[in-house]
Design an enzyme around this catalytic site. Structure first.
Site, PDB file in Angstrom:
ATOM      1  N   HIS A  94      -8.768  -7.873   0.750  1.00 54.34           N
ATOM      2  CA  HIS A  94      -7.927  -6.695   0.990  1.00 54.34           C
ATOM      3  C   HIS A  94      -6.679  -7.131   1.757  1.00 54.34           C
ATOM      4  O   HIS A  94      -6.745  -8.049   2.584  1.00 54.34           O
ATOM      5  CB  HIS A  94      -8.696  -5.633   1.778  1.00 54.34           C
ATOM      6  CG  HIS A  94      -9.560  -4.803   0.885  1.00 54.34           C
ATOM      7  ND1 HIS A  94      -9.590  -3.426   0.924  1.00 54.34           N
ATOM      8  CD2 HIS A  94     -10.401  -5.160  -0.113  1.00 54.34           C
ATOM      9  CE1 HIS A  94     -10.425  -2.979   0.005  1.00 54.34           C
ATOM     10  NE2 HIS A  94     -10.942  -4.006  -0.633  1.00 54.34           N
ATOM     11  N   GLU A  95      -5.578  -6.459   1.438  1.00 51.44           N
ATOM     12  CA  GLU A  95      -4.264  -6.784   2.033  1.00 51.44           C
ATOM     13  C   GLU A  95      -3.783  -8.217   1.795  1.00 51.44           C
ATOM     14  O   GLU A  95      -3.066  -8.771   2.638  1.00 51.44           O
ATOM     15  CB  GLU A  95      -4.234  -6.493   3.551  1.00 51.44           C
ATOM     16  CG  GLU A  95      -4.509  -5.060   3.928  1.00 51.44           C
ATOM     17  CD  GLU A  95      -5.992  -4.776   4.129  1.00 51.44           C
ATOM     18  OE1 GLU A  95      -6.757  -5.691   4.448  1.00 51.44           O
ATOM     19  OE2 GLU A  95      -6.389  -3.609   3.938  1.00 51.44           O
ATOM     20  N   GLU A 140      -7.441  -5.915  -3.185  1.00 49.15           N
ATOM     21  CA  GLU A 140      -6.919  -4.561  -3.015  1.00 49.15           C
ATOM     22  C   GLU A 140      -5.423  -4.666  -3.333  1.00 49.15           C
ATOM     23  O   GLU A 140      -5.021  -4.430  -4.471  1.00 49.15           O
ATOM     24  CB  GLU A 140      -7.187  -4.072  -1.600  1.00 49.15           C
ATOM     25  CG  GLU A 140      -6.782  -2.631  -1.390  1.00 49.15           C
ATOM     26  CD  GLU A 140      -6.817  -2.248   0.074  1.00 49.15           C
ATOM     27  OE1 GLU A 140      -7.258  -1.136   0.365  1.00 49.15           O
ATOM     28  OE2 GLU A 140      -6.376  -3.027   0.934  1.00 49.15           O
ATOM     29  N   HIS A 167     -18.463  -9.082   5.451  1.00 45.70           N
ATOM     30  CA  HIS A 167     -17.073  -8.644   5.658  1.00 45.70           C
ATOM     31  C   HIS A 167     -16.405  -9.483   6.741  1.00 45.70           C
ATOM     32  O   HIS A 167     -16.975  -9.669   7.820  1.00 45.70           O
ATOM     33  CB  HIS A 167     -17.067  -7.164   6.061  1.00 45.70           C
ATOM     34  CG  HIS A 167     -15.690  -6.597   6.206  1.00 45.70           C
ATOM     35  ND1 HIS A 167     -15.298  -5.831   7.268  1.00 45.70           N
ATOM     36  CD2 HIS A 167     -14.596  -6.683   5.404  1.00 45.70           C
ATOM     37  CE1 HIS A 167     -14.032  -5.459   7.121  1.00 45.70           C
ATOM     38  NE2 HIS A 167     -13.574  -5.974   5.994  1.00 45.70           N
ATOM     39  N   HIS A 168     -15.236 -10.002   6.436  1.00 42.57           N
ATOM     40  CA  HIS A 168     -14.411 -10.708   7.415  1.00 42.57           C
ATOM     41  C   HIS A 168     -13.059 -10.027   7.521  1.00 42.57           C
ATOM     42  O   HIS A 168     -12.174 -10.284   6.714  1.00 42.57           O
ATOM     43  CB  HIS A 168     -14.167 -12.172   6.984  1.00 42.57           C
ATOM     44  CG  HIS A 168     -15.380 -13.036   7.007  1.00 42.57           C
ATOM     45  ND1 HIS A 168     -15.417 -14.267   6.392  1.00 42.57           N
ATOM     46  CD2 HIS A 168     -16.605 -12.858   7.574  1.00 42.57           C
ATOM     47  CE1 HIS A 168     -16.614 -14.814   6.588  1.00 42.57           C
ATOM     48  NE2 HIS A 168     -17.355 -13.970   7.287  1.00 42.57           N
ATOM     49  N   GLU A 169     -12.912  -9.154   8.490  1.00 43.63           N
ATOM     50  CA  GLU A 169     -11.584  -8.590   8.771  1.00 43.63           C
ATOM     51  C   GLU A 169     -10.890  -9.577   9.714  1.00 43.63           C
ATOM     52  O   GLU A 169     -11.401  -9.851  10.797  1.00 43.63           O
ATOM     53  CB  GLU A 169     -11.729  -7.205   9.411  1.00 43.63           C
ATOM     54  CG  GLU A 169     -10.421  -6.592   9.890  1.00 43.63           C
ATOM     55  CD  GLU A 169      -9.371  -6.460   8.787  1.00 43.63           C
ATOM     56  OE1 GLU A 169      -9.606  -5.707   7.836  1.00 43.63           O
ATOM     57  OE2 GLU A 169      -8.326  -7.145   8.884  1.00 43.63           O
ATOM     58  N   GLU A 175       0.827  -1.206   0.000  1.00 41.34           N
ATOM     59  CA  GLU A 175       0.000   0.000   0.000  1.00 41.34           C
ATOM     60  C   GLU A 175       0.865   1.261   0.000  1.00 41.34           C
ATOM     61  O   GLU A 175       0.709   2.144   0.841  1.00 41.34           O
ATOM     62  CB  GLU A 175      -0.975  -0.052   1.184  1.00 41.34           C
ATOM     63  CG  GLU A 175      -1.892  -1.271   1.076  1.00 41.34           C
ATOM     64  CD  GLU A 175      -3.042  -1.290   2.050  1.00 41.34           C
ATOM     65  OE1 GLU A 175      -3.139  -0.378   2.880  1.00 41.34           O
ATOM     66  OE2 GLU A 175      -3.859  -2.220   1.966  1.00 41.34           O
ATOM     67  N   GLU A 186      -8.939   4.562  -0.108  1.00 44.15           N
ATOM     68  CA  GLU A 186      -9.070   4.827   1.335  1.00 44.15           C
ATOM     69  C   GLU A 186      -7.977   5.757   1.865  1.00 44.15           C
ATOM     70  O   GLU A 186      -8.216   6.540   2.770  1.00 44.15           O
ATOM     71  CB  GLU A 186      -9.059   3.508   2.121  1.00 44.15           C
ATOM     72  CG  GLU A 186      -7.783   2.692   1.914  1.00 44.15           C
ATOM     73  CD  GLU A 186      -7.785   1.353   2.680  1.00 44.15           C
ATOM     74  OE1 GLU A 186      -8.837   0.956   3.185  1.00 44.15           O
ATOM     75  OE2 GLU A 186      -6.718   0.724   2.760  1.00 44.15           O
TER      76      GLU A 186
HETATM   77  C1  NOJ Z   1      -8.551  -1.944   5.269  1.00 43.51           C
HETATM   78  C2  NOJ Z   1      -9.369  -2.164   4.047  1.00 43.51           C
HETATM   79  O1  NOJ Z   1      -8.651  -1.818   2.892  1.00 43.51           O
HETATM   80  C3  NOJ Z   1     -10.635  -1.353   4.165  1.00 43.51           C
HETATM   81  O2  NOJ Z   1     -11.395  -1.455   2.992  1.00 43.51           O
HETATM   82  C4  NOJ Z   1     -11.404  -1.797   5.380  1.00 43.51           C
HETATM   83  O3  NOJ Z   1     -12.501  -0.942   5.549  1.00 43.51           O
HETATM   84  C5  NOJ Z   1     -10.546  -1.753   6.630  1.00 43.51           C
HETATM   85  N1  NOJ Z   1      -9.305  -2.392   6.431  1.00 43.51           N
HETATM   86  C6  NOJ Z   1     -11.239  -2.417   7.814  1.00 43.51           C
HETATM   87  O4  NOJ Z   1     -11.341  -3.786   7.574  1.00 43.51           O
HETATM   88 CA    CA Z   2      -6.127  -1.650   2.715  1.00 44.00          CA
END
Ligand code: NOJ
Ligand code: CA
Length: 705
Positions: free
Chosen positions: A484-485, A503, A414-416, A174, A509
């Site tokens: 993402h990531e 991503e 969403h799964h963070e 990033e 963002e």
């Molecule tokens: C980073 C992600 O790129 C973003 O899209 C997300 O909202 C946040 N992390 C929280 O998970």
């Molecule tokens: Ca990100």
């Protein structure tokens, strides 16, 4: 006499022997030529384009842990060629309806004369747009399971070329891009962007791929990899005096690179090359080097535009966590004012987004912050943060899914993971089952933070295997994935078309909470990150300066409004977020019309104009229709583009609506000023369009009835 005869014969045999160690193979037209040689027992290659060397003699091969006798004494044991392979195919979704796949193949088998001879196979595929090569370790008695300690592959460039790059880092990509000579990489990597939490940049002249290169003679090259499976990601280390870039694999926690068991194949190393920058963007070589679709069921895979409970959190208007709604206060970005915050993902709010999506024809609603755990998610290195199934008390997960389906909209779950991947692996099955039961067919995953197990990198072999396991498991439950990531993509969406986007680069963002992405950023992404696959960039911001909401805020998107529309066309993805808050779209219904109209799946794509770091203009034909959409973007410079409409059907009249920068627009002073015009065009039309500094334009083109 006899002695001389034998000597001559010996010389002839030696010549023959050394000749046989060199093999050449060209692309189908012969414009690209690969030469393979064994030099002093080591395999090397060169590459030429239209008669000019573009890659000078470069190494191939490996160092294998605890096996110093491997390699160094290789001889060519066998070669196989396959000429004129032609295997066009039809993607489940994509930029064009069908994809040409036309190449010549050379396979060389090498044997070393170590006490226990080892066999290494290298496969080269030469296309009209570049070279791909991979290593294979066939099954063999003396090399069964082993550890790669170094990959020796190098790309020896012919001079101090201009490159578009981000610093080598096995944990994040990033970064904003640097544009410099190769010789300047080391100087610049000392000065890094400060706002990436997971950054662990490698000290020295390391860069990530896809790496974009331009020689002074105007030859463009892109170095990357294809089909990254069960192997670590490759960064490149430059020798800044010889311009030689050597593969550097992401290590695991103890410094090993790849654990392999023969038979094994590495990813393809790819070099896309052309003297026309547009051909780099049009290249499908990386996709072609991946295996065909493995999924039997693709019925649930649907490209879409989506809205989401997302931007409000990035702006600080609401929170991911439920506790935020309890305390309901936070420091404003000026450090003085106190702004009220509330939990974003409530049943009520989600329903409003569903209504908005349904009313405007968008397929999905992303909901972040719906599940418990966000109070502790960031920077704590806790292993068991989320369970991926338990909603907060104000979010009725059944009800929102039911409501969405009643309106023909899907919830994007969403799964963070917050980097705790061991934990995610424990829950994946249960969580995907719950999604399937609720009828949610789309997942956005996230890997913010350091990886648990500790010491593993986002780009190491262990994580590479994890991402693919998640994609494959998701497909068992009819789930599309946007990650993402993760590690940056390598064309695997050909094989797993439920892998929609990633991503894996600096997304929109960053504009909301950091110094952001400079106006040139989106002119570089297609030449770098997006070479490997679609990006979930999240375009479409209409309220461009954060100070328009939050007094004193410095952050802004470095764009004009018209450029945000253009990104739906220039940044390819089968899932595109309609990112801004609904109220900001409703305030500008005429510009919003373009986002409602623009397609996300295409029968054809023409790259009209392109130069990395400067500008891109792309035309795409919407799937199953005769409608075209065009997007044009520029960097910080204003410019005029001439669009030639010869891609349109001959003899047909079209209604063209252009959304462009107003005469006085610019990204810094007047970003939201736009103008809309409607005209009639044919395939003979040529149109000049002015783009503001940091600006762009979008066009919808419909056949006139
Ligand atoms: C980073 C992600 O790129 C973003 O899209 C997300 O909202 C946040 N992390 C929280 O998970
Ligand atoms: Ca990100």
């Amino acid at each position: 006499m006899k002695k001389l005869g034998i000597l001559l014969l010996l010389i002839a045999a030696t010549n023959l022997w050394s000749l046989a160690q060199t093999v050449s193979i060209g692309s189908p037209s012969g414009k690209i030529i690969l030469n393979f040689t064994i030099k002093n027992g080591n395999p090397v290659y060169t590459l030429s384009y239209k008669g000019k060397t573009v890659i000078e003699e470069s190494n191939l091969g490996f160092k294998i842990k605890d096996m110093p006798e491997f390699g160094n004494t290789f001889t060519l044991e066998n070669k196989v060629t396959e000429m004129g392979v032609n295997q066009p195919w039809t993607p489940v979704w994509g930029e064009t309806k069908t994809i040409e796949n036309n190449y010549n193949m050379l396979q060389v088998t090498l044997k070393d004369n170590a006490p226990q001879a080892h066999t290494l196979i290298i496969v080269f595929k030469v296309y009209e747009d570049g070279l791909g090569f991979r290593y294979e370790f066939p099954e063999q008695a003396n090399l069964q399971h082993f550890i790669i300690s170094e990959e020796l592959t190098s790309f020896n460039l012919t001079g101090d070329h201009k490159i578009w790059w981000i610093p080598g880092d096995f944990d994040t990509n990033e970064y904003a891009y640097y544009t410099s000579k190769i010789s300047d990489v080391e100087k610049k990597t000392q000065k890094r962007d400060g706002n990436i939490f997971t950054a662990t940049p490698i000290q020295g002249s390391f860069v990530q791929t896809p790496l974009m290169i331009k020689s002074p003679e105007g030859i463009y090259m892109n170095i990357h990899e294809a089909a990254l499976i069960n192997y670590p990601c490759m960064d490149l280390k430059f020798d800044v005096t010889t311009y030689n870039a050597t593969a550097t694999l992401a290590p695991d926690a103890v410094g090993n690179k790849a654990y392999l068991r023969a038979p094994a194949k590495t990813p393809w190393r790819t070099i896309v090359v052309s003297d026309d920058a547009r051909e780099i963007l049009a290249s499908k070589m990386i996709l072609n080097l991946n295996e065909p679709n493995k999924l039997k069921d693709v019925s649930y895979i649907k490209p879409m535009k989506y809205v989401g409970i997302w931007l409000e959190m990035h702006l600080g208007i609401s929170t991911w966590d439920y506790a935020g709604s309890q305390s309901a206060s936070d420091a404003g970005s000026d450090g003085k004012t106190v702004k009220k915050t509330k939990h974003g993902a409530t049943t009520e709010s989600t329903k409003k987004y569903i209504d908005f999506a349904a009313a405007n024809g968008f397929g999905g609603v992303l909901v972040e912050g719906w599940n418990t755990g966000w109070e502790d998610w960031f920077g704590k290195w806790k292993e068991d943060v989320f369970d991926f199934v338990t909603p907060y008390p104000d979010f009725d997960v059944k009800e929102v899914n039911k409501y969405a389906q009643s309106k023909n909209v899907g919830i994007i779950t969403h799964h963070e993971t917050s980097g705790s991947v061991t934990n995610y692996e424990r829950y994946m099955d249960t969580a995907y089952r719950q999604m399937a039961a609720l009828g949610s067919h789309a997942l956005k995953s996230g890997y913010v933070g350091k990886i648990i197990p500790r010491g593993e990198y986002h780009d190491g072999q262990w994580m590479v295997n994890h991402y693919l396991r998640a994609i494959s498991k998701a497909s068992d439950h009819q789930i599309m994935v946007t990650a993402h990531e993760p590690v940056r993509p390598t064309g695997l969406h050909r094989t797993y078309p439920n892998f929609m986007a990633a991503e894996a680069a600096r997304g929109q963002e960053f504009n909301f909470w950091s110094d952001g992405n400079p106006p040139e950023h989106e002119t570089i992404l297609p030449f770098t990150r997006i070479m490997g696959g679609p990006m979930d960039y999240t375009p479409g911001i209409f309220k461009i300066k954060k100070s328009f909401y939050i007094p004193g805020a410095k952050e802004q998107v470095h764009t004009t409004l018209a450029k945000q529309l253009a990104l739906y066309v220039t940044l390819y993805s089968p899932v595109q977020m309609v990112t801004d808050l609904p109220e900001n779209y409703l305030a500008k219904p005429d510009a919003f019309q373009f986002i409602k109209d623009v397609a996300v799946d295409w029968d054809d794509t023409k790259i009209l104009l392109a130069e990395p770091g400067d500008f891109i203009a792309t035309a795409r034909k919407a799937k199953g229709t005769r409608n075209w959409f065009v997007g044009g973007i520029t960097d910080e410079q204003a410019r005029t583009m001439e669009i030639d409409f010869s891609f349109l059907d001959k003899g047909q009249k079209y209604t063209l609506t252009i959304y462009k920068d107003a005469a006085d627009a610019s990204w810094d002073n007047n970003p939201e000023a736009y103008a809309i015009e409607t005209i009639v065009v044919t395939s003979k039309t040529k149109l000049k369009v002015n783009l503001a500094r940091g600006g762009g334009f979008a066009m919808s083109i419909f056949p006139k009835k």
